[in-house]
Write an enzyme that holds these catalytic residues in place. Structure first.
Site, short mmCIF file in Angstrom:
data_model
loop_
_atom_site.label_atom_id
_atom_site.label_comp_id
_atom_site.label_asym_id
_atom_site.label_seq_id
_atom_site.Cartn_x
_atom_site.Cartn_y
_atom_site.Cartn_z
CB SER A 96 -0.88 0.00 1.25
OG SER A 96 -0.08 0.34 2.37
CE LYS A 97 -1.36 7.08 -2.73
NZ LYS A 97 -1.47 6.19 -3.84
NE ARG A 98 0.39 0.64 5.90
CZ ARG A 98 1.03 -0.52 5.99
NH1 ARG A 98 2.18 -0.61 6.62
NH2 ARG A 98 0.51 -1.62 5.46
CG HIS A 99 4.61 -1.13 1.70
ND1 HIS A 99 3.29 -1.46 1.79
CD2 HIS A 99 5.25 -1.85 2.65
CE1 HIS A 99 3.12 -2.36 2.75
NE2 HIS A 99 4.28 -2.60 3.29
N GLY A 100 5.52 3.31 0.07
CA GLY A 100 6.14 4.21 -0.93
C GLY A 100 5.36 4.15 -2.22
#
Ligand code: GLU
Length: 487
Positions: free
Chosen positions: A245-249
């Site tokens: 997800s976005k948390r991973h960049g």
């Protein structure tokens, strides 16, 4: 004879093309190409609140950039509302679906009670059998209805191409809604009617759709349509083993494109997510993939998005590109970074030399552009640590050495890597000084950097005139740049 292979990619245009969706598109495309089938594109744009034309354009552009080309015209799900609703009506007529007049709150309440008693509430079909006059009365009262599919008793069993046999007891499936009270069809109905009308033979999509699939099979069966084969692709996890997800960049194809990843790398890297190649090979050209990819070699374990491997692969693909092609890909990055002007005339021969010198060292085109800066512009900064380390110890001596070096270059008649190398080596021998005492200060003078390609090659590529003028600039600036920075 088995029916022709026809697969589809069916994105909902609610954002940029996500890496997970690109993975699904790629596996469908590789399968279709490998099996001489057709790869179709359907835009699932029925959610008018979230679908936007710019997202549709973005998805089409990303697919094209990846070289995933679709056969036949794009199908827009929003244009097929009539067909979806016609099937809902037909199913009511056949007694396979019904209008349900339960107010939503009442259902919620019943579900809550069932759950607290440790049960699962299935619609009791109170409204399935009501007379038309009763239905009219309810409607006159202002009661709204949804259309629900009647789930028959029994089990839903199918053979997933990746997961194997899947068995679900129908008693765990509620009579789900296929048309909302506002008259719009639900995703489940739309997908099945579209897959049927598009003669889709294989539905290949993420494992997060597995529970949808059991519902879809119910609709296919109710309609009496051929049920396609299903293959559910493994989930893609971040390195922390949580769903990507976005948390991973960066999670969209566009972001990687902008970060200087090549289309061939994205295709190669995504193909490895879940596909067991049968050996250790990781670098694949597009044509190798098209020859070797097999859906039956896709495993069901979750797969991890390894950014380091992605970067490494990009470096490999950059290295493998002919200089001419690489230059064409690099140029827009140089323009974007304002290293060259959009209209600037660049000598291609020169550009190819630069590209050839750097291509083994750069893992993305953004890094490549940054490394190329000193070849296209005099506008660069000296790395401070490098200045301290290589100029700061004894600036006067450094200046003297750079002057000797400059004078040697000035008097060089044949200016190429070999002559430059032997001249600088001779110079260091003549003064009994280590070669490094010339190389490092000179590299800072010519590039501002402490590392880079072979200095002799570098001098040969940037040429005599630029080398000399940069050496002169350094000789002029060293006193003020090193002042107070002695170590
Ligand atoms: N539109 C769905 C999605 O973007 C995919 C539907 C499907 O593949 O059946 O997740």
């Amino acid at each position: 004879m088995s029916p022709p292979i026809r697969v589809r990619f069916a994105p909902s245009p609610t954002g940029l093309l996500h890496i997970g969706s690109a993975h699904t598109a790629l596996f469908n495309w590789l399968f279709a190409r490998r099996e001489n089938g057709s790869f179709l594109l359907r835009i699932e744009d029925t959610d008018t609140a979230r679908s936007r034309q710019e997202w549709i354009d973005g998805i089409l552009n990303s697919l094209q950039w990846m070289g995933i080309h679709w056969d036949e015209d794009v199908v827009y799900q929003s244009s097929r509302l009539k067909q979806h609703l016609a099937w809902a009506e037909a199913l009511i007529k056949q007694g396979k679906a019904y209008r349900c007049y339960y107010p939503l709150e009442e259902i919620e309440e019943k579900k809550k009670q069932a759950i607290s008693a440790g049960n699962f509430w299935r619609n009791d079909r109170k409204y399935a059998e009501i007379s038309s006059s009763e239905a009219e009365r309810l409607e006159a009262e202002g009661r709204r209805s949804v259309i629900r599919l009647k789930i028959p008793e029994g089990e839903t069993i199918f053979e997933d191409r990746i997961l194997g046999k899947i068995e679900v007891k129908n008693e765990t499936i509620d009579d789900f809604v296929i048309v909302r009270s506002n008259g719009t069809p639900l995703y489940h109905l739309a997908v099945v009617v579209d897959d049927m009308d598009m003669n889709i033979s294989h539905v290949i999509r993420g494992i997060d759709h597995l529970t949808n699939t059991t519902k879809h099979i119910q609709i296919f069966q109710a309609i009496g349509a051929n049920i396609p084969e299903f293959a559910h692709l493994p989930s893609i996890l971040g390195e922390d083993k949580k769903k990507l997800s976005k948390r991973h960049g960066a999670v969209s194809v566009t972001e990687y494109q902008d970060a200087g990843y090549l289309s061939d790398t994205v295709v190669n890297f995504l193909s490895l997510l879940g596909w067991q190649t049968g050996d250790d090979q990781e670098y694949f050209t597009r044509s190798e993939l098209l020859n070797r990819f097999m859906l039956d070699q896709v495993h069901k374990r979750d797969t991890v998005f390894d950014l380091q491997k992605f970067e490494w692969l990009n470096g490999q693909h950059i290295m493998a590109l002919p200089n001419e092609d690489l230059w064409l890909l690099l140029k827009p990055f140089l323009i974007k970074e304002r290293i060259i002007e959009p209209q600037e005339e660049i000598d291609n021969k020169y550009a190819y030399k630069v590209v050839s010198l750097l291509k083994d060292r750069c893992r993305t085109l953004v890094i490549f552009a940054e490394q190329s800066r000193v070849f296209f512009s005099d506008n660069f900064e000296y790395n401070l640590k490098g200045v301290i380390k290589h100029w700061g110890k004894d600036p006067e001596k450094v200046i003297l050495r750079l002057e000797w070096l400059r004078d040697e270059l000035i008097s060089l008649k044949i200016f190429n890597t070999d002559t430059i190398e032997s001249t600088i080596r001779e110079l260091s021998n003549r003064h009994s000084l280590k070669l490094a005492l010339f190389i490092h200060p000179c590299r800072i003078a010519l590039t501002g950097q402490t590392a880079g390609p072979s200095l002799f090659d570098l001098i040969a590529v940037i040429g005599k005139e630029t080398s000399i003028s940069r050496l002169n600039n350094a000789i002029r600036d060293i006193p003020k740049l090193t002042k107070g920075k002695d170590i």
